[in-house]
Every structure is written in structure tokens, then in C-alpha cells.
Write a protein that holds these residues in place. Structure first.
Motif, PDB file in Angstrom:
ATOM      1  N   THR A  36       1.076  16.034 -10.575  1.00  0.00           N
ATOM      2  CA  THR A  36       0.879  17.458 -10.321  1.00  0.00           C
ATOM      3  C   THR A  36       2.009  18.084  -9.517  1.00  0.00           C
ATOM      4  O   THR A  36       2.240  19.286  -9.588  1.00  0.00           O
ATOM      5  N   GLY A  37       2.689  17.307  -8.721  1.00  0.00           N
ATOM      6  CA  GLY A  37       3.708  17.836  -7.822  1.00  0.00           C
ATOM      7  C   GLY A  37       3.145  18.386  -6.531  1.00  0.00           C
ATOM      8  O   GLY A  37       3.900  18.867  -5.680  1.00  0.00           O
ATOM      9  N   ALA A  38       1.829  18.308  -6.368  1.00  0.00           N
ATOM     10  CA  ALA A  38       1.194  18.771  -5.131  1.00  0.00           C
ATOM     11  C   ALA A  38       1.448  17.774  -4.009  1.00  0.00           C
ATOM     12  O   ALA A  38       1.559  16.563  -4.249  1.00  0.00           O
ATOM     13  N   GLU A  39       1.555  18.288  -2.796  1.00  0.00           N
ATOM     14  CA  GLU A  39       1.685  17.398  -1.651  1.00  0.00           C
ATOM     15  C   GLU A  39       0.322  16.785  -1.344  1.00  0.00           C
ATOM     16  O   GLU A  39      -0.686  17.486  -1.287  1.00  0.00           O
ATOM     17  N   SER A  40       0.285  15.468  -1.179  1.00  0.00           N
ATOM     18  CA  SER A  40      -0.981  14.771  -0.973  1.00  0.00           C
ATOM     19  C   SER A  40      -0.834  13.727   0.115  1.00  0.00           C
ATOM     20  O   SER A  40       0.276  13.389   0.533  1.00  0.00           O
ATOM     21  N   THR A  41      -1.948  13.217   0.566  1.00  0.00           N
ATOM     22  CA  THR A  41      -1.952  12.248   1.659  1.00  0.00           C
ATOM     23  C   THR A  41      -2.389  10.852   1.224  1.00  0.00           C
ATOM     24  O   THR A  41      -2.362   9.931   2.026  1.00  0.00           O
ATOM     25  N   ALA A  42      -2.784  10.681  -0.043  1.00  0.00           N
ATOM     26  CA  ALA A  42      -3.231   9.364  -0.500  1.00  0.00           C
ATOM     27  C   ALA A  42      -3.246   9.309  -2.022  1.00  0.00           C
ATOM     28  O   ALA A  42      -3.392  10.335  -2.696  1.00  0.00           O
ATOM     29  N   LEU A  43      -3.073   8.120  -2.546  1.00  0.00           N
ATOM     30  CA  LEU A  43      -3.237   7.853  -3.975  1.00  0.00           C
ATOM     31  C   LEU A  43      -3.914   6.498  -4.098  1.00  0.00           C
ATOM     32  O   LEU A  43      -3.472   5.521  -3.488  1.00  0.00           O
ATOM     33  N   ALA A  44      -4.997   6.439  -4.890  1.00  0.00           N
ATOM     34  CA  ALA A  44      -5.758   5.206  -5.052  1.00  0.00           C
ATOM     35  C   ALA A  44      -5.659   4.710  -6.491  1.00  0.00           C
ATOM     36  O   ALA A  44      -5.674   5.500  -7.440  1.00  0.00           O
ATOM     37  N   ALA A  45      -5.574   3.398  -6.656  1.00  0.00           N
ATOM     38  CA  ALA A  45      -5.569   2.777  -7.976  1.00  0.00           C
ATOM     39  C   ALA A  45      -7.004   2.501  -8.419  1.00  0.00           C
ATOM     40  O   ALA A  45      -7.917   2.446  -7.584  1.00  0.00           O
ATOM     41  N   PRO A  46      -7.248   2.298  -9.701  1.00  0.00           N
ATOM     42  CA  PRO A  46      -8.591   1.930 -10.158  1.00  0.00           C
ATOM     43  C   PRO A  46      -9.055   0.633  -9.505  1.00  0.00           C
ATOM     44  O   PRO A  46      -8.271  -0.299  -9.299  1.00  0.00           O
ATOM     45  N   GLY A  47     -10.340   0.575  -9.168  1.00  0.00           N
ATOM     46  CA  GLY A  47     -10.880  -0.628  -8.542  1.00  0.00           C
ATOM     47  C   GLY A  47     -10.959  -1.800  -9.511  1.00  0.00           C
ATOM     48  O   GLY A  47     -11.044  -1.629 -10.726  1.00  0.00           O
ATOM     49  N   TYR A  48     -10.909  -3.005  -8.973  1.00  0.00           N
ATOM     50  CA  TYR A  48     -10.964  -4.214  -9.799  1.00  0.00           C
ATOM     51  C   TYR A  48     -11.509  -5.373  -8.972  1.00  0.00           C
ATOM     52  O   TYR A  48     -11.607  -5.291  -7.749  1.00  0.00           O
ATOM     53  N   ASP A  49     -11.834  -6.466  -9.638  1.00  0.00           N
ATOM     54  CA  ASP A  49     -12.365  -7.662  -8.986  1.00  0.00           C
ATOM     55  C   ASP A  49     -11.204  -8.509  -8.468  1.00  0.00           C
ATOM     56  O   ASP A  49     -10.466  -9.121  -9.245  1.00  0.00           O
ATOM     57  N   SER A  50     -11.019  -8.518  -7.148  1.00  0.00           N
ATOM     58  CA  SER A  50      -9.937  -9.267  -6.508  1.00  0.00           C
ATOM     59  C   SER A  50     -10.454 -10.635  -6.070  1.00  0.00           C
ATOM     60  O   SER A  50     -11.573 -10.751  -5.564  1.00  0.00           O
ATOM     61  N   THR A  51      -9.644 -11.665  -6.252  1.00  0.00           N
ATOM     62  CA  THR A  51     -10.048 -13.042  -5.944  1.00  0.00           C
ATOM     63  C   THR A  51      -9.393 -13.526  -4.656  1.00  0.00           C
ATOM     64  O   THR A  51      -8.188 -13.339  -4.456  1.00  0.00           O
ATOM     65  N   ALA A  52     -10.196 -14.151  -3.803  1.00  0.00           N
ATOM     66  CA  ALA A  52      -9.694 -14.664  -2.529  1.00  0.00           C
ATOM     67  C   ALA A  52      -8.553 -15.652  -2.754  1.00  0.00           C
ATOM     68  O   ALA A  52      -8.542 -16.395  -3.732  1.00  0.00           O
ATOM     69  N   GLU A  53      -7.594 -15.645  -1.829  1.00  0.00           N
ATOM     70  CA  GLU A  53      -6.434 -16.527  -1.761  1.00  0.00           C
ATOM     71  C   GLU A  53      -5.314 -16.144  -2.724  1.00  0.00           C
ATOM     72  O   GLU A  53      -4.284 -16.811  -2.769  1.00  0.00           O
ATOM     73  N   ASN A  54      -5.499 -15.080  -3.487  1.00  0.00           N
ATOM     74  CA  ASN A  54      -4.436 -14.622  -4.379  1.00  0.00           C
ATOM     75  C   ASN A  54      -3.386 -13.815  -3.625  1.00  0.00           C
ATOM     76  O   ASN A  54      -3.527 -13.535  -2.429  1.00  0.00           O
ATOM     77  N   LEU A  55      -2.350 -13.417  -4.348  1.00  0.00           N
ATOM     78  CA  LEU A  55      -1.319 -12.500  -3.841  1.00  0.00           C
ATOM     79  C   LEU A  55      -1.475 -11.160  -4.544  1.00  0.00           C
ATOM     80  O   LEU A  55      -1.659 -11.112  -5.766  1.00  0.00           O
ATOM     81  N   ILE A  56      -1.403 -10.068  -3.780  1.00  0.00           N
ATOM     82  CA  ILE A  56      -1.335  -8.724  -4.359  1.00  0.00           C
ATOM     83  C   ILE A  56       0.049  -8.147  -4.056  1.00  0.00           C
ATOM     84  O   ILE A  56       0.471  -8.113  -2.899  1.00  0.00           O
ATOM     85  N   ALA A  57       0.732  -7.713  -5.100  1.00  0.00           N
ATOM     86  CA  ALA A  57       2.024  -7.038  -4.953  1.00  0.00           C
ATOM     87  C   ALA A  57       1.895  -5.632  -5.524  1.00  0.00           C
ATOM     88  O   ALA A  57       1.267  -5.436  -6.572  1.00  0.00           O
ATOM     89  N   VAL A  58       2.480  -4.652  -4.836  1.00  0.00           N
ATOM     90  CA  VAL A  58       2.350  -3.253  -5.235  1.00  0.00           C
ATOM     91  C   VAL A  58       3.741  -2.607  -5.288  1.00  0.00           C
ATOM     92  O   VAL A  58       4.452  -2.583  -4.284  1.00  0.00           O
ATOM     93  N   TRP A  59       4.110  -2.109  -6.460  1.00  0.00           N
ATOM     94  CA  TRP A  59       5.344  -1.341  -6.622  1.00  0.00           C
ATOM     95  C   TRP A  59       5.003   0.127  -6.418  1.00  0.00           C
ATOM     96  O   TRP A  59       4.191   0.696  -7.144  1.00  0.00           O
ATOM     97  N   VAL A  60       5.613   0.748  -5.414  1.00  0.00           N
ATOM     98  CA  VAL A  60       5.278   2.108  -4.992  1.00  0.00           C
ATOM     99  C   VAL A  60       6.497   3.001  -5.160  1.00  0.00           C
ATOM    100  O   VAL A  60       7.597   2.651  -4.718  1.00  0.00           O
ATOM    101  N   VAL A  61       6.303   4.160  -5.801  1.00  0.00           N
ATOM    102  CA  VAL A  61       7.389   5.125  -5.969  1.00  0.00           C
ATOM    103  C   VAL A  61       6.928   6.497  -5.475  1.00  0.00           C
ATOM    104  O   VAL A  61       5.759   6.855  -5.611  1.00  0.00           O
TER     105      VAL A  61
END
Length: 239
Positions: A36-61
Motif C-alpha cells: 500500500t505504501g502506507a506507513e505502518s508499525t508491524a507486518l505479520a506472516a500467516p500462522g503455521y505449526d512450528s516445531t521445537a528445536e528447529n531454526l527459523i530464518a526470516v528475510w526482511v525487506v
């Protein structure tokens, strides 16, 4: 009974050894963006089933005309650490959380830095979760390449990859871009702007079956775009 017990002990030890040296595997990939080009304070990804002991990596732009992202959180309460920010018309940065807690509906959220300006514009993120990564993970490689106006391709600086190492590549281009993966790399998530405006971005990965020196991660396209890219890598469990 002693014989059976001894066999069970050997089998159990073998199972632990195999688990410790299990290959890295992609478990989840999600994408989110605000066009939208609007100034915002947060962006959330769709929820999912996360498994303990894994690695989460996030590419942010994020667009450079506002604050870059400075904080990544999730529903599970994991601690995300930043790799080096890469600046350009669109800023790009990897964040990661090792040995995560797990959550049946994990939502990853990005927020802007709180210094100077508390909003961002045109944010996007790609969330990747992997099994088999070292639980005390810290990036083995944290590299970039040329940033700015690039014609046809972006290439990282040269790095060394070990056996079983996971290499992640993030790319973002202003006002267009439709990418092709480098040899051996797989495009996991992407958004390509349909017009000559806004931005395109993507994430790629490769798990190296053998050690390799002189590796260069390359992303190619047609045209000339303002480009920002970054590479991070993580070793597998048991190394």
C-alpha cells in the motif's frame, strides 16, 4: 535379557547418532508483504505449526524512505538475532532464531526500529523454518555483494561451504525483477511486481552435499534494477 538390553542400548545410541547428523530439511515457508505504501508499525506472516528445536530464518525487506525493520518476534516467544543489514533503495536483512520453542499456530511479526522514526513502508518478509540445523546456530557466512543499480544479475562475495551446510540467499529489487536461481539453489518464496513500480523479492536455499570452496551465490533477471542482496549460512546438527 542382558543381551537384548545391550542390543537396545546400541540401537538407541545409533539412533541418537543418526538424529544428531540428520540432514537439514525445509519444514515451512511463508511470505507476507504490504504494497500500500502506507506507513505502518508491524507486518505479520500467516500462522503455521512450528516445531521445537528447529531454526527459523526470516528475510526482511523495507523501503529506504522510512525506518528499516529492527525487531522480529513470534507467538512462541523465540529470540531472533539479526545478521548484517544491507542498505539500498530497499533495505534487506536476515534474522534468525535457533532451537525454537515450537507453537501450533506460530505467527512471525516484524516491527521497525524505534530510533528516529517508528514506522516503515513497503515491508516484506519470507519466513523459513528448517529441521536438522545446529541448535546453537550462528551464521557461518554473513555476506553480501554489490548493492545499487545492477544489470542482469547480483552475485555474492566468494565463500566456502562445508558438507551439509545450509546457505540462504535473500534478494530485493526496486521497480521490477523476475529472478532465476543460481545453479544448485532453489527459489522458496517470491513476489514479482507486475508493473514497473514497488518491489520484487525472493529467498533461495541450498544444502551442500559436499564441501565446496570458491562458492558464489548468483541471482539473475532481465533489466536493470536497484538491488540489495545478502547471504547467510548455518551448519547442520552434529558438526
Amino acid at each position: 535379557m542382558r543381551c537384548c538390553s545391550a542390543r537396545l542400548t546400541v540401537i538407541g545410541a545409533l539412533g541418537l547418532c543418526l538424529q544428531a547428523n540428520a540432514a537439514i530439511s525445509l519444514a515451512v515457508h511463508k511470505i507476507a508483504k504490504d504494497l500500500t505504501g502506507a506507513e505502518s508499525t508491524a507486518l505479520a506472516a500467516p500462522g503455521y505449526d512450528s516445531t521445537a528445536e528447529n531454526l527459523i530464518a526470516v528475510w526482511v525487506v523495507t523501503y529506504s524512505g522510512a525506518e528499516p525493520a529492527g525487531l522480529v518476534t513470534d507467538s512462541a516467544g523465540d529470540t531472533f538475532k539479526p545478521a548484517t543489514i544491507r542498505n539500498g533503495t530497499w533495505n534487506g536483512q536476515w534474522f534468525y532464531a535457533a532451537n525454537v520453542k515450537g507453537d501450533p499456530f506460530n505467527v512471525v511479526t516484524i516491527n521497525p526500529k524505534t530510533t528516529d522514526r517508528a514506522t516503515f513502508k513497503y515491508p516484506g518478509m519470507i519466513v523459513l523454518e528448517y529441521s536438522g540445523v545446529d541448535r546453537a546456530a550462528a551464521p557461518v557466512v554473513d555476506a553480501a555483494g554489490p548493492q545499487g543499480s545492477l544489470s542482469g544479475a547480483w552475485a555474492s562475495t566468494v565463500f566456502h561451504a562445508s558438507v551439509g551446510e545450509l546457505v540462504l540467499v535473500g534478494i530485493v529489487t526496486a521497480n521490477g525483477g523476475n529472478y532465476s536461481a543460481a545453479a544448485g539453489f532453489q527459489m522458496l518464496e517470491s513476489y514479482f511486481t507486475p508493473t514497473s513500480s514497488k518491489f520484487s523479492f525472493a529467498a533461495f536455499d541450498r544444502v551442500f552435499a559436499a564441501a565446496q570452496s570458491g562458492v558464489t551465490a548468483t541471482v539473475s533477471w532481465k533489466g536493470t534494477f536497484q538491488t540489495t542482496g545478502a547471504v547467510v549460512s548455518f551448519k547442520p546438527a552434529g558438526q
